[in-house]
Structures are given as structure tokens and as C-alpha cells.
Design a protein around this motif. Structure first.
Motif, mmCIF file in Angstrom:
data_model
loop_
_atom_site.group_PDB
_atom_site.id
_atom_site.type_symbol
_atom_site.label_atom_id
_atom_site.label_comp_id
_atom_site.label_asym_id
_atom_site.label_seq_id
_atom_site.Cartn_x
_atom_site.Cartn_y
_atom_site.Cartn_z
ATOM 1 N N GLN A 4 -11.529 1.094 3.930
ATOM 2 C CA GLN A 4 -13.089 0.383 4.301
ATOM 3 C C GLN A 4 -13.741 1.400 4.930
ATOM 4 O OE1 GLN A 4 -11.123 -3.041 6.528
ATOM 5 N NE2 GLN A 4 -11.467 -4.202 4.924
ATOM 6 N N MET A 54 -20.906 -8.613 -1.698
ATOM 7 C CA MET A 54 -19.394 -8.754 -1.568
ATOM 8 C C MET A 54 -18.701 -9.378 -2.793
ATOM 9 S SD MET A 54 -18.596 -7.664 1.771
ATOM 10 C CE MET A 54 -16.810 -8.335 1.889
ATOM 11 N N PHE A 61 -12.789 -7.332 3.700
ATOM 12 C CA PHE A 61 -13.902 -7.443 4.764
ATOM 13 C C PHE A 61 -12.979 -7.554 6.172
ATOM 14 C CE2 PHE A 61 -16.838 -10.326 7.388
ATOM 15 C CZ PHE A 61 -17.364 -9.327 8.008
#
Length: 284
Positions: A4, A54, A61
Motif C-alpha cells: 500500500q 477507491m 484500505f
């Protein structure tokens, strides 16, 4: 493992002294092959756009938090209930809470996270309840289910470490509790250094070694469906500037995004080595 990108890392980063828009940030993160983002809940103004992006990019997330009490964490998790949060990372307040009081606070936070069935990792961060290496090791020894976000750059910096023989057994105790990893390389005097275009800075070796050991420890304990998040977190106000400019200088000596992409490639290779090793040891 999923990789991420920290949204904090892209603050005040852009082209021609203009910060990238949220759309541009998501576009660049996706184009670079990241699996998702790590950061705070979106502001009311950005909530709709954030949700659309998203969904468009199918990002995971990871949620950052800064709780001092279980109630603060509970409130955040209630606010986050409308979002598909994969896990919560906590920088727990504060650096002056130690001993039994610190253990009690951490246990309270773990209890709240468990009540919400939320994976919860306490970050090894200076200036927090995890201020120094030795006290964090004591927490691990006393709290059997405490899982950590490993970011050893804070302890390398705080201890002005250049050699690691003494610290390494302590590091190993923390690495055994790896729940996620934040990627950044320190040299003992700066929290963040430029790794070089080929990631050939001498400090890259120790850090990739710790990440690899943390990955091995995580993999040995992982169950079906478990995910190890690795966050690229080349910090925006950790950057070195050639001169002081009040507020913020765009004149960074190192290119944060370029370094992020180098870090991502480096970590992908480290994980491939760990995963291949595990597969050779387990024919199944």
C-alpha cells in the motif's frame, strides 16, 4: 503480502510546485501497481470522490489512528463502519505513559479492536507509547496478543545506531509480532535517507534483512486468508531540503515518489525470496 501507498507521504508532492490532486494521486498509485492505500478517513469534502476512486481502482484500505483511550478508538471504528477497512494501525499516545499504565492502555485498545473484529497493529513509533525499543519489548513480553506494525527506522534514529549486535535480539522479539510493516530506511542520524537509484545505500541491507525476518515470522503464523500489509511511507516532512523555508520547501534533495517506486520494487523482491523459501520448505 499487499503493498500500500501512504497518502501522508504524498502530501505537498506534485509537479511545478503544485500538489497532485486526489485523482492524480490515485492514478499514479494504481499505475505503479500498488494494491491500496494507507491513511486517515477522508474529509467530508472529499468523501464522495474518495469513495468513487477507491471503487474504481479496487484499492484496499489501511486506516491510521492515534488513540489515547479505548473510547477514542471505539469512536473511530464507529466512524469507519461505512468504509471497507482492512486493518487499523495505531500510533498510541503518549511517550510519557510507561510501565503498568502503558500495558493497561494497550490491553484496553486490543479489547476494543477485538470487539469490532478489527485487525489492530501498534506501530513502533517514537514520540508515542512505543517511544523506545526496550519498553516496547517489555510490552510484547507482557501482552501475548499484541501485534505490531514494524517500523524500525524510529529506533535506529532514536538510538543513533550504526551497529546492531546489541539491538538485534530486541528487534527479533518485535519481529516475531509482525502484523504489518512500514517501509523507510534510516541511517541513525536522519529518519529517512535516499536509498540511491539502485537501492545501494549501505543501510538498505540491514533494513531489508529485518523486513525479511518479519515476513518469515508473519508467514509462519499466517492462516488461510491472512494478509500482510507493507506500506511505502517515504515521509513528506521527513525529506531533507537544501535550505530552511518557513512552512514547507518544495526544494527537496530527494524525490519522494521516485524513492517510493524504488522501495516498492525492493520489497517485492524481498517478499518473492521469502515466499519462494517458504514454498520450498512446504511442498504443499
Amino acid at each position: 503480502m499487499i503493498i500500500q501507498q501512504s497518502m501522508w507521504s504524498l502530501k505537498q508532492y506534485g509537479d511545478h510546485n503544485r500538489e497532485w490532486s486526489l485523482e492524480k494521486k490515485f492514478e499514479q498509485i494504481a499505475a505503479a501497481g500498488f494494491h491500496g492505500i494507507f491513511g486517515s478517513l477522508p474529509s467530508k469534502e472529499e468523501r464522495g470522490l474518495w469513495a468513487r476512486l477507491m471503487d474504481e481502482y479496487h484499492f484496499s484500505f489501511g486506516l491510521e489512528s492515534f488513540p489515547a483511550t479505548g473510547e477514542e478508538l471505539r469512536q473511530l471504528l464507529e466512524q469507519a463502519s461505512d468504509y471497507d477497512v482492512l486493518y487499523v494501525n495505531a500510533q498510541v499516545a503518549d511517550a510519557f505513559t510507561t510501565g503498568a499504565a502503558a500495558v493497561t492502555r494497550l490491553e484496553e485498545l486490543l479489547e476494543v479492536a477485538d470487539r469490532y473484529n478489527m485487525p489492530f497493529f501498534v506501530e513502533t513509533h517514537r514520540g508515542r507509547i512505543t517511544q523506545d525499543l526496550q519498553r516496547t519489548v517489555e510490552y510484547v513480553r507482557q501482552i501475548s496478543d499484541l501485534r505490531l506494525t514494524i517500523d524500525l527506522s524510529h529506533y535506529v534514529l532514536a538510538g543513533e545506531m550504526y551497529e546492531f549486535d546489541t539491538a538485534d535480539p530486541y528487534f527479533q522479539e518485535l519481529l516475531q509480532r509482525t502484523g504489518s510493516i512500514h517501509g523507510r530506511v534510516s541511517n541513525g542520524q536522519q529518519i529517512q535517507i535516499d536509498m540511491g537509484k539502485n537501492a545501494d545505500h549501505p543501510m538498505v541491507g540491514p533494513f531489508t534483512g529485518w523486513w525479511k525476518r518479519g515476513m518469515h515470522e508473519w508467514l509462519a503464523k499466517a492462516g488461510k486468508g491472512d494478509v500482510l500489509p507493507f506500506v511505502c511511507e517515504i515521509g513528506h516532512h521527513y525529506s531533507v531540503t537544501p535550505r530552511f523555508v518557513p512552512g514547507y520547501s518544495w526544494e527537496e534533495i530527494s524525490d519522494r515518489w521516485e524513492q517510493t517506486l524504488i522501495l516498492k520494487q525492493l520489497v517485492e523482491q524481498v517478499w518473492m525470496d521469502v515466499d519462494n523459501h517458504a514454498k520450498r520448505g512446504n511442498p504443499k
